[in-house]
Design a protein around this motif. Structure first.
Motif, mmCIF file in Angstrom:
data_model
loop_
_atom_site.group_PDB
_atom_site.id
_atom_site.type_symbol
_atom_site.label_atom_id
_atom_site.label_comp_id
_atom_site.label_asym_id
_atom_site.label_seq_id
_atom_site.Cartn_x
_atom_site.Cartn_y
_atom_site.Cartn_z
ATOM 1 N N THR A 200 39.682 49.693 43.005
ATOM 2 C CA THR A 200 40.007 49.912 44.412
ATOM 3 C C THR A 200 39.474 48.822 45.322
ATOM 4 O O THR A 200 40.166 48.356 46.227
ATOM 5 C CB THR A 200 39.436 51.273 44.886
ATOM 6 O OG1 THR A 200 39.958 52.311 44.054
ATOM 7 C CG2 THR A 200 39.791 51.538 46.346
ATOM 8 N N PHE A 201 38.220 48.386 45.073
ATOM 9 C CA PHE A 201 37.529 47.555 46.054
ATOM 10 C C PHE A 201 37.335 46.091 45.660
ATOM 11 O O PHE A 201 36.839 45.301 46.459
ATOM 12 C CB PHE A 201 36.152 48.162 46.368
ATOM 13 C CG PHE A 201 36.222 49.522 47.011
ATOM 14 C CD1 PHE A 201 36.701 49.662 48.306
ATOM 15 C CD2 PHE A 201 35.824 50.653 46.313
ATOM 16 C CE1 PHE A 201 36.762 50.910 48.904
ATOM 17 C CE2 PHE A 201 35.883 51.909 46.904
ATOM 18 C CZ PHE A 201 36.357 52.035 48.202
ATOM 19 N N THR A 202 37.707 45.699 44.441
ATOM 20 C CA THR A 202 37.465 44.324 43.991
ATOM 21 C C THR A 202 38.776 43.690 43.560
ATOM 22 O O THR A 202 39.451 44.198 42.666
ATOM 23 C CB THR A 202 36.467 44.303 42.824
ATOM 24 O OG1 THR A 202 35.286 45.029 43.200
ATOM 25 C CG2 THR A 202 36.084 42.878 42.480
ATOM 26 N N SER A 203 39.121 42.557 44.176
ATOM 27 C CA SER A 203 40.359 41.869 43.838
ATOM 28 C C SER A 203 40.235 41.204 42.470
ATOM 29 O O SER A 203 39.124 40.917 42.002
ATOM 30 C CB SER A 203 40.668 40.795 44.888
ATOM 31 O OG SER A 203 39.731 39.734 44.796
ATOM 32 N N PRO A 204 41.378 40.918 41.822
ATOM 33 C CA PRO A 204 41.325 40.229 40.524
ATOM 34 C C PRO A 204 40.607 38.883 40.607
ATOM 35 O O PRO A 204 39.881 38.496 39.680
ATOM 36 C CB PRO A 204 42.799 40.057 40.168
ATOM 37 C CG PRO A 204 43.492 41.184 40.875
ATOM 38 C CD PRO A 204 42.753 41.347 42.166
ATOM 39 N N GLU A 205 40.786 38.181 41.716
ATOM 40 C CA GLU A 205 40.136 36.881 41.875
ATOM 41 C C GLU A 205 38.612 37.042 41.966
ATOM 42 O O GLU A 205 37.847 36.304 41.340
ATOM 43 C CB GLU A 205 40.661 36.176 43.125
ATOM 44 C CG GLU A 205 42.136 35.790 43.066
ATOM 45 C CD GLU A 205 43.069 36.988 43.307
ATOM 46 O OE1 GLU A 205 44.256 36.868 42.949
ATOM 47 O OE2 GLU A 205 42.585 38.029 43.835
ATOM 48 N N ALA A 206 38.184 38.013 42.759
ATOM 49 C CA ALA A 206 36.748 38.261 42.902
ATOM 50 C C ALA A 206 36.150 38.721 41.579
ATOM 51 O O ALA A 206 35.051 38.318 41.199
ATOM 52 C CB ALA A 206 36.504 39.311 43.989
ATOM 53 N N ARG A 207 36.903 39.529 40.877
ATOM 54 C CA ARG A 207 36.450 40.055 39.583
ATOM 55 C C ARG A 207 36.206 38.907 38.599
ATOM 56 O O ARG A 207 35.177 38.859 37.924
ATOM 57 C CB ARG A 207 37.507 41.011 39.044
ATOM 58 C CG ARG A 207 37.093 41.832 37.849
ATOM 59 C CD ARG A 207 38.169 42.862 37.534
ATOM 60 N NE ARG A 207 37.707 43.905 36.665
ATOM 61 C CZ ARG A 207 38.024 45.185 36.791
ATOM 62 N NH1 ARG A 207 38.804 45.574 37.796
ATOM 63 N NH2 ARG A 207 37.564 46.074 35.941
ATOM 64 N N ALA A 208 37.148 37.986 38.542
ATOM 65 C CA ALA A 208 37.013 36.841 37.634
ATOM 66 C C ALA A 208 35.804 35.998 37.996
ATOM 67 O O ALA A 208 35.072 35.518 37.111
ATOM 68 C CB ALA A 208 38.284 35.996 37.672
ATOM 69 N N GLY A 209 35.569 35.820 39.293
ATOM 70 C CA GLY A 209 34.422 35.035 39.733
ATOM 71 C C GLY A 209 33.107 35.699 39.379
ATOM 72 O O GLY A 209 32.144 35.034 38.973
#
Length: 254
Positions: A200-209
């Motif tokens: 819900t709260f973490t974008s795929p880009e942020a997750r990868a980072g």
């Protein structure tokens, strides 16, 4: 020496999904009877309770809004009635609620974040203390977060503050309840995938980072947290109290 929860009776709040569900399942696998509290994840809680019953353990699914004393009292009472007592309390219920900078945060948002993360732990533990004090091996495990130690991601200062308050509550309770032989500890998970929280709260880009910065090279999973909680709930941790155990794959934050 092995982890054995046979005969122990546990209540896991927010146990119908994600980390809470993994914890409840792990405690049952260790031999405990388990009450699975839920606020909205009824299907998950009831399915898990049936799974535990089918394995030969006692189990019950209990609904309630733990920000209300009446509901918290009822959930604890329901646990004690169904399991004939209470030895282990895991205050897992919590939520980010939403991302907001402090400058833009409404009073209502702040209050909701504090209520769902801190008040739920306080209300449930207060109701459980008389029962835990009668146990021969009373255990409380509270759910904090790495956010309590590093301030969290963008827009999560309120959540970080709430999870820091959980640590303070756990350490204060550890001193209060020690004379009754009850231990109180907290766990502070880092990035734990396979949960609705990050979906819900973490974008795929942020997750990868985030994953790129974890020394073990992967995101955590709910079972990573459940294993530590099971240890803290067992006799293996009998001389451990007032501690915060980080579960973050080696992420640094100090």
């Amino acid at each position: 020496m092995q982890l054995d929860l046979t005969g122990r009776r546990a209540l896991v709040t927010g146990g119908g999904s994600g980390i809470g569900l993994a914890i409840a399942r792990a405690l049952a696998a260790g031999g405990a009877d388990v009450a699975v509290h839920y606020a909205s994840s009824k299907d998950g809680a009831e399915t898990l309770a049936k799974e535990i019953l089918d394995s030969g353990r006692r189990a019950v699914a209990l609904p309630g809004d733990l920000t209300a004393a009446s509901d918290a009292n009822a959930v604890v009472a329901g646990t004690v009635d169904a399991l004939d007592g209470l030895d282990i309390l895991v205050t897992n219920a919590g939520h980010l609620v939403g991302r907001s900078t402090v400058a833009q945060m409404s009073d209502e948002h702040w209050a909701k974040v504090m209520d769902v993360n801190v008040t739920t732990a306080f209300m449930t533990t207060r109701a459980a203390i008389p029962h835990l004090a009668r146990s021969e091996a009373g255990r409380v495990v509270m759910m904090s977060s790495m956010a309590a130690e590093n301030g969290g991601g963008n827009g999560s200062a309120g959540y970080a503050a709430a999870k820091a308050a959980v640590i303070g509550l756990a350490r204060g309770l550890a001193k209060e309840l020690a004379p009754d032989g009850v231990t109180v500890n907290a766990v502070a998970p880092g990035f734990i995938g396979q949960t609705a929280f990050h979906d819900t709260f973490t974008s795929p880009e942020a997750r990868a980072g985030i994953v790129a910065g974890i020394p073990l090279g992967r995101e955590g999973v709910p079972d990573d947290v459940a294993g530590v909680v099971a240890f803290l709930a067992s006799s293996l941790s009998g001389f451990v109290t007032g501690q915060v155990i980080d579960i973050n794959g080696g992420s640094q934050f100090r």
